[in-house]
Design a protein around this motif. Structure first.
Motif, PDB file in Angstrom:
ATOM      1  N   GLU A   1       0.842  -1.199   0.000  1.00  0.00           N
ATOM      2  CA  GLU A   1       0.000   0.000   0.000  1.00  0.00           C
ATOM      3  C   GLU A   1       0.878   1.250   0.000  1.00  0.00           C
ATOM      4  OE1 GLU A   1      -2.128   1.540   3.667  1.00  0.00           O
ATOM      5  OE2 GLU A   1      -3.761   0.490   2.635  1.00  0.00           O
ATOM      6  N   ARG A   2       1.916   1.235   0.854  1.00  0.00           N
ATOM      7  CA  ARG A   2       2.870   2.337   0.916  1.00  0.00           C
ATOM      8  C   ARG A   2       3.602   2.483  -0.424  1.00  0.00           C
ATOM      9  NH1 ARG A   2       6.779   4.896   4.744  1.00  0.00           N
ATOM     10  NH2 ARG A   2       8.772   5.085   3.623  1.00  0.00           N
ATOM     11  N   ALA A   3       3.992   1.361  -1.014  1.00  0.00           N
ATOM     12  CA  ALA A   3       4.728   1.402  -2.278  1.00  0.00           C
ATOM     13  C   ALA A   3       3.915   2.049  -3.382  1.00  0.00           C
ATOM     14  CB  ALA A   3       5.138  -0.011  -2.685  1.00  0.00           C
ATOM     15  N   SER A   4       2.634   1.714  -3.460  1.00  0.00           N
ATOM     16  CA  SER A   4       1.781   2.281  -4.497  1.00  0.00           C
ATOM     17  C   SER A   4       1.704   3.802  -4.376  1.00  0.00           C
ATOM     18  CB  SER A   4       0.385   1.659  -4.405  1.00  0.00           C
ATOM     19  OG  SER A   4      -0.449   2.153  -5.434  1.00  0.00           O
ATOM     20  N   GLU A   5       1.504   4.294  -3.157  1.00  0.00           N
ATOM     21  CA  GLU A   5       1.461   5.739  -2.954  1.00  0.00           C
ATOM     22  C   GLU A   5       2.829   6.360  -3.210  1.00  0.00           C
ATOM     23  OE1 GLU A   5       0.487   9.033   0.539  1.00  0.00           O
ATOM     24  OE2 GLU A   5      -0.236   6.970   0.794  1.00  0.00           O
TER      25      GLU A   5
END
Length: 441
Positions: A157-161
């Protein structure tokens, strides 16, 4: 007659090569992975061969474990240079080849990383690429103020943002924002500057980036891995994917799955190159190629070889390495242990023979044979819809790169499968990828 599809070739140049015993080969400099001269020789050879890119995988912690005891001191996968520093140095001694590095979305900040890769793109004249990873080991977590690695869902989730923010920062300046008018005293067109003002769950980043738009529009985005969330990031953002598939049916399924996801993000299939890892043992005869393979495998000590099995089958050091593979005494990943045990039983492998199926390429698929055998295999994958190219992972560097260039590339060119000259000055030119538009233009 239709021309054959051109094969993209990247070169992974981590450590001293991908074989577990690479450093012990008579031609190897055991200290090479700490020397600019070693990497310069490799990069210049790859560039003379007209390969698309060199790639440095990276981990930000010592992942090699002393399991079983005695394994760590025998491994060459411990000493390495920080990749962006190294690629910046290589940008000054190369002209056309792409320069790609791993950087973690878990242990970096978007602004910092956007600035580094934009700088490399400028320094290299448009040849930078970022391999997007989330990291995976507890060792890395403990190097960055954490006791445990961020859980699976959260880190993706962090990577996508993170990727969204970095791409936004790379659009901070339109192409024609710099004016450089000495007479009027106008340095830039301020209307072409765009502040991001990002506020999300994980990041709050205002911007703009203090680097003008890069020669490629933005660095090439690379992604590796087969996790569901990672494949979505790749389908939405990536220009290149490094995959780990071992047979054509599995490779074709992965290829189709990933490329079929691109349409929902408004992307065409040819905007993404899928390049499985490949290790080659090439000889002028099959016997010569097999002898090279056997020579390296004979240099793998049992302690080091058993360490490659430890993560799945547990500690087998109490068993005879030339005896049959036992039921795993303390398997850590039962599904993987089951598959490995099934392979050993199917092929009637000893413990030594089992670890020798992994140590040649650090888990990467390998092919042993003549130049024609190697190119037949590569061409079969391309024509079978399982790949657009390959991320080459030579067993020993620079030896096996030299032999690939001398023996395999002429056969590829004879069949019309690989270029004789670079397509242009940037990595996007080599990959046949269009320059992305600034979102504000």
């Amino acid at each position: 007659m239709t021309s054959p599809k051109q094969i993209s070739l990247g070169l992974s140049m981590r450590y001293l090569g991908y074989h577990a015993a690479a450093w012990r080969h008579p031609s190897a400099d055991p200290d090479g992975a700490s020397k600019l001269s070693h990497y310069r020789r490799v990069a210049e050879t790859a560039e003379r061969a007209k390969m698309d890119m060199v790639f440095l995988a990276d981990g930000i912690g010592l992942r090699t474990r002393d399991e079983p005891e005695g394994a760590l001191r025998r491994s060459h996968q411990v000493f390495e240079l920080e990749p962006l520093t190294l690629l910046s140095a290589l940008s000054a001694v190369t002209k056309n080849i792409g320069l790609v590095s791993t950087a973690s979305t878990t242990y970096n900040e978007p602004y910092h990383l956007a600035r580094k890769f934009a700088s490399l793109d400028h320094l290299s004249g448009g040849r930078a690429g970022w391999n997007i990873v989330t990291s995976w080991s507890e060792v890395e977590a403990r190097n960055f103020n954490r006791e445990k690695h961020m859980d699976y869902e959260l880190r993706y989730e962090r990577a996508s943002e993170f990727v969204d923010v970095v791409k936004g920062l790379w659009d901070s300046w339109e192409e024609d924002a710099p004016v450089f008018d000495k007479e009027s005293g106008i340095m830039l067109d301020q209307s072409k500057m765009h502040t991001l003002f990002h506020k999300g769950k994980h990041f709050q980043v205002e911007g703009p980036l203090t680097i003008k738009r890069t020669p490629q529009g933005r660095p090439v985005l690379v992604q590796a891995g087969a996790a569901e969330q990672g494949m979505e990031i790749a389908a939405q953002h990536a220009d290149v994917v490094y995959s780990m598939t071992f047979d054509i049916p599995t490779g074709r399924k992965y290829y189709e799955d990933l490329k079929s996801r691109m349409a929902k993000y408004g992307r065409e299939r040819d905007e993404l190159k899928i390049m499985p890892g490949l290790t080659t043992f090439v000889g002028r005869t099959r016997a010569e190629a097999q002898a090279k393979f056997d020579q390296l495998n004979d240099l793998v000590s049992p302690e080091l070889g058993l360490s490659y099995l430890y993560q799945t089958l547990g500690d087998l050091s109490a068993f005879d390495v030339d005896g049959p593979v036992p039921e795993p005494p303390n398997a850590t990943i039962k599904s993987s242990a089951g598959r490995m045990l099934a392979l050993a039983r199917e092929r009637n492998l000893t413990i030594r023979q089992l670890y020798q199926t992994i140590t040649p390429g650090f888990g990467v698929r390998y092919v042993i044979g003549t130049p024609a055998d190697i190119v037949d295999n590569m061409q079969e994958w391309i024509e079978g819809g399982a790949a657009d190219g390959f991320n080459l992972c030579p067993p020993v560097l620079p030896l096996d790169l030299d032999e690939f260039v001398e023996l395999v590339l002429p056969e590829m060119r004879r069949r019309g499968l690989f270029r004789t000259e670079y397509a242009g000055p940037t990595l996007r030119d080599q990959l046949g990828l269009a320059k992305p538009k600034n979102r504000y233009s």
